[in-house]
Design an enzyme around this catalytic site. Structure first.
Site, PDB file in Angstrom:
ATOM      1  N   GLY A  71      -1.053 -17.226 -17.199  1.00 34.66           N
ATOM      2  CA  GLY A  71      -0.791 -16.817 -15.823  1.00 34.66           C
ATOM      3  C   GLY A  71      -1.643 -15.620 -15.416  1.00 34.66           C
ATOM      4  O   GLY A  71      -2.132 -15.540 -14.284  1.00 34.66           O
ATOM      5  N   THR A  72      -1.830 -14.703 -16.330  1.00 33.38           N
ATOM      6  CA  THR A  72      -2.599 -13.494 -16.016  1.00 33.38           C
ATOM      7  C   THR A  72      -4.025 -13.859 -15.618  1.00 33.38           C
ATOM      8  O   THR A  72      -4.532 -13.401 -14.579  1.00 33.38           O
ATOM      9  CB  THR A  72      -2.590 -12.545 -17.237  1.00 33.38           C
ATOM     10  OG1 THR A  72      -1.239 -12.142 -17.468  1.00 33.38           O
ATOM     11  CG2 THR A  72      -3.470 -11.327 -17.011  1.00 33.38           C
ATOM     12  N   ASN A 151      10.137 -12.080 -11.256  1.00 30.46           N
ATOM     13  CA  ASN A 151      10.487 -12.145 -12.677  1.00 30.46           C
ATOM     14  C   ASN A 151      11.677 -11.264 -13.054  1.00 30.46           C
ATOM     15  O   ASN A 151      12.386 -11.549 -14.001  1.00 30.46           O
ATOM     16  CB  ASN A 151       9.269 -11.792 -13.549  1.00 30.46           C
ATOM     17  CG  ASN A 151       8.481 -10.620 -13.017  1.00 30.46           C
ATOM     18  OD1 ASN A 151       8.079 -10.607 -11.860  1.00 30.46           O
ATOM     19  ND2 ASN A 151       8.254  -9.620 -13.849  1.00 30.46           N
ATOM     20  N   GLN A 179       7.305 -17.880 -12.599  1.00 26.07           N
ATOM     21  CA  GLN A 179       8.739 -17.875 -12.919  1.00 26.07           C
ATOM     22  C   GLN A 179       9.498 -18.995 -12.225  1.00 26.07           C
ATOM     23  O   GLN A 179      10.586 -19.373 -12.664  1.00 26.07           O
ATOM     24  CB  GLN A 179       9.363 -16.528 -12.524  1.00 26.07           C
ATOM     25  CG  GLN A 179       8.883 -15.353 -13.351  1.00 26.07           C
ATOM     26  CD  GLN A 179       9.358 -15.388 -14.809  1.00 26.07           C
ATOM     27  OE1 GLN A 179      10.264 -16.136 -15.175  1.00 26.07           O
ATOM     28  NE2 GLN A 179       8.740 -14.581 -15.637  1.00 26.07           N
ATOM     29  N   HIS A 201       3.981 -21.010 -21.054  1.00 30.34           N
ATOM     30  CA  HIS A 201       5.065 -20.568 -21.939  1.00 30.34           C
ATOM     31  C   HIS A 201       6.371 -20.263 -21.227  1.00 30.34           C
ATOM     32  O   HIS A 201       7.396 -20.054 -21.867  1.00 30.34           O
ATOM     33  CB  HIS A 201       4.616 -19.398 -22.822  1.00 30.34           C
ATOM     34  CG  HIS A 201       4.439 -18.084 -22.147  1.00 30.34           C
ATOM     35  ND1 HIS A 201       5.349 -17.075 -22.237  1.00 30.34           N
ATOM     36  CD2 HIS A 201       3.422 -17.593 -21.383  1.00 30.34           C
ATOM     37  CE1 HIS A 201       4.901 -16.013 -21.578  1.00 30.34           C
ATOM     38  NE2 HIS A 201       3.732 -16.302 -21.043  1.00 30.34           N
ATOM     39  N   CYS A 327       8.186  -2.277 -19.589  1.00 28.84           N
ATOM     40  CA  CYS A 327       7.832  -1.463 -20.749  1.00 28.84           C
ATOM     41  C   CYS A 327       6.413  -1.823 -21.157  1.00 28.84           C
ATOM     42  O   CYS A 327       6.158  -2.923 -21.603  1.00 28.84           O
ATOM     43  CB  CYS A 327       8.781  -1.756 -21.895  1.00 28.84           C
ATOM     44  SG  CYS A 327       8.372  -0.844 -23.373  1.00 28.84           S
TER      45      CYS A 327
HETATM   46  N1  PLP Z   1       3.257 -13.777 -13.245  1.00 33.45           N
HETATM   47  C1  PLP Z   1       4.571 -13.598 -13.459  1.00 33.45           C
HETATM   48  C2  PLP Z   1       5.521 -13.578 -12.300  1.00 33.45           C
HETATM   49  C3  PLP Z   1       5.057 -13.426 -14.760  1.00 33.45           C
HETATM   50  O1  PLP Z   1       6.353 -13.231 -14.958  1.00 33.45           O
HETATM   51  C4  PLP Z   1       4.123 -13.441 -15.829  1.00 33.45           C
HETATM   52  C5  PLP Z   1       4.566 -13.224 -17.224  1.00 33.45           C
HETATM   53  O2  PLP Z   1       5.525 -12.547 -17.500  1.00 33.45           O
HETATM   54  C6  PLP Z   1       2.757 -13.642 -15.538  1.00 33.45           C
HETATM   55  C7  PLP Z   1       2.374 -13.805 -14.233  1.00 33.45           C
HETATM   56  C8  PLP Z   1       1.724 -13.648 -16.634  1.00 33.45           C
HETATM   57  O3  PLP Z   1       1.681 -14.879 -17.315  1.00 33.45           O
HETATM   58  P1  PLP Z   1       1.061 -14.950 -18.782  1.00 33.45           P
HETATM   59  O4  PLP Z   1       2.058 -14.368 -19.710  1.00 33.45           O
HETATM   60  O5  PLP Z   1       0.851 -16.430 -19.025  1.00 33.45           O
HETATM   61  O6  PLP Z   1      -0.230 -14.212 -18.751  1.00 33.45           O
END
Ligand code: PLP
Length: 391
Positions: A71-72, A151, A179, A201, A327
């Site tokens: 996601g990042t 999230n 999410q 994941h 955190c």
């Molecule tokens: N966007 C949201 C709303 C998330 O909750 C997360 C992960 O916690 C991400 C993006 C990032 O996803 P990833 O862990 O696959 O990089």
């Protein structure tokens, strides 16, 4: 050993058995998906099948799914000033993001800090659409990023209404649906998103794989984040993570098939959980309760509780939860989400998130509540023993 109950599905979900099987089978494939021989073609088939499965979860076209490392990365790829639409190459002049976005959006990716603007949220945790309308009117060519569900609170954002505002002003909308996927319907057309982020994941696929999905193939990134070979239609170079992608596809297929049943299951248990939390500690507050929320998420606070201490106490009782505070690098910081909602600092410090999933049982809820009875009563005993200490 204490029996464990996992209540941190928003951090990550367990691997679905179907995803584990797909991951194992695809790991045994020898070929590189870019090779033309039989081995290469078998690997290519695994990737393309997964592309269809991920696209189907969103009502998108397989050709518009770009696999990434998560996601990042998908968020970072999306947030580029140089997005072309129908060959229109003029850069996006402003990035407008809600104040409650994930850090990977808040960081602004390839936008300069001075052109990034926050859109506030209301006290119920939903983005302020009037402020959004004002901000898009002030920008010439905005790119807007609003998550589908938060999230921390699980609050579902008015994305379709935001899309109408953004498009009327000639802007583009990116939606982080990490999410929301697998918990509520995420049809890219119905949402009105131009770009949408997913992470494997959170839906029962493996960690380290995700996707950026385009609503149409006339949306193009002339400057991909990772350049090199022509993989992913030139938008993300590097040999594909075949096994991870296959696991992602299998998870997406099951998430789609079971969406309604799993959502109903999680919602029934969450209602029981919240009723129990408030019955045991009547002063407890469910944050974001005034808005529509994901069926699996509850963020609760109890003035005087210290979230870090509560999480450790829950852990010792066999319960995995997390705090409403982000955190990072070992430093607990107050949640930017709760601050943006105007939640009082006393409650922000005490917020604990419990997130459920498809394998959560009634027995898990009972175990949680018996731990909560101990955690919350220890708090009230502690404050009696130390009169005068501010809660
Ligand atoms: N966007 C949201 C709303 C998330 O909750 C997360 C992960 O916690 C991400 C993006 C990032 O996803 P990833 O862990 O696959 O990089």
């Amino acid at each position: 050993m204490v029996e464990r109950a996992y209540f941190d599905w928003n951090a990550t979900a367990p691997l679905r058995p179907q995803a584990a099987a797909a991951l194992r089978d695809a790991s045994a494939l020898t070929g590189n998906p870019s090779s033309v021989h039989a081995e290469g073609r078998a690997a290519r088939r695994a990737v393309e099948e997964a592309r269809e499965q991920v696209a189907a979860l969103l009502g998108a076209r397989p050709a518009d799914v770009i696999f990434t490392s998560g996601g990042t990365e998908a968020n970072c790829l999306a947030l580029s000033p140089a997005i072309e639409v129908v060959g229109d190459k003029a850069p996006r002049d402003r990035l407008l993001i809600s104040a409650i976005e994930h850090p990977s959006v808040r960081a602004g990716a390839r936008f300069a800090p001075e052109v990034i603007e926050d859109i506030p949220v209301e006290s119920d945790g939903r983005v302020d659409l009037t402020a959004l309308a004002d901000a898009v009117a002030r920008a010439a060519r905005p790119l807007v990023s609003i998550m589908l569900a938060n999230n921390e609170t699980g609050v579902v954002q008015p994305v379709a209404a935001a899309a109408a505002i953004v498009h009327a002003a000639g802007g583009l909308l990116h939606v982080d649906a990490v999410q929301a996927a697998g918990r509520i319907p995420c049809d890219i057309g119905a949402l009105g998103a131009d770009l949408l982020t997913l992470s494997a994941h959170k839906i029962g696929g493996p960690k380290g794989v995700g996707a950026l999905v385009r609503a149409r193939d006339d949306i193009h990134f002339p400057a991909p984040l990772i350049r090199g070979g022509g993989q992913e239609r030139g938008l993300r170079a590097g040999t594909e993570n075949v096994a991870g992608i296959a696991g992602f596809g299998a998870a997406a297929a099951i998430a789609r098939e079971k969406l309604a049943d799993e959502a109903a299951h999680m919602l029934a248990l969450r209602k029981e959980l919240e009723a129990g939390i408030c019955a045991i500690a009547p002063q407890a507050v469910i944050l974001g309760a005034g808005a529509e929320r994901l069926p699996n998420t509850t963020l609760f606070a109890l003035a005087g509780l210290k979230a870090e201490t509560a999480i450790i106490a829950f852990d010792l009782e066999g319960i995995a939860v997390s705090s409403g505070a982000a955190c990072s690098s070992g430093k607990v910081q107050p949640s930017h989400v709760l601050e943006a909602m105007g939640v009082s600092p006393v409650l922000v410090r005490s917020a604990v998130r419990a997130s459920l999933g498809w394998t959560t049982t009634k027995a898990d809820i009972e175990r949680f509540l018996s731990a909560w009875r101990k955690v919350s009563s220890a708090l009230s005993k502690g404050s009696k023993e130390r009169p005068g200490i501010a809660a």
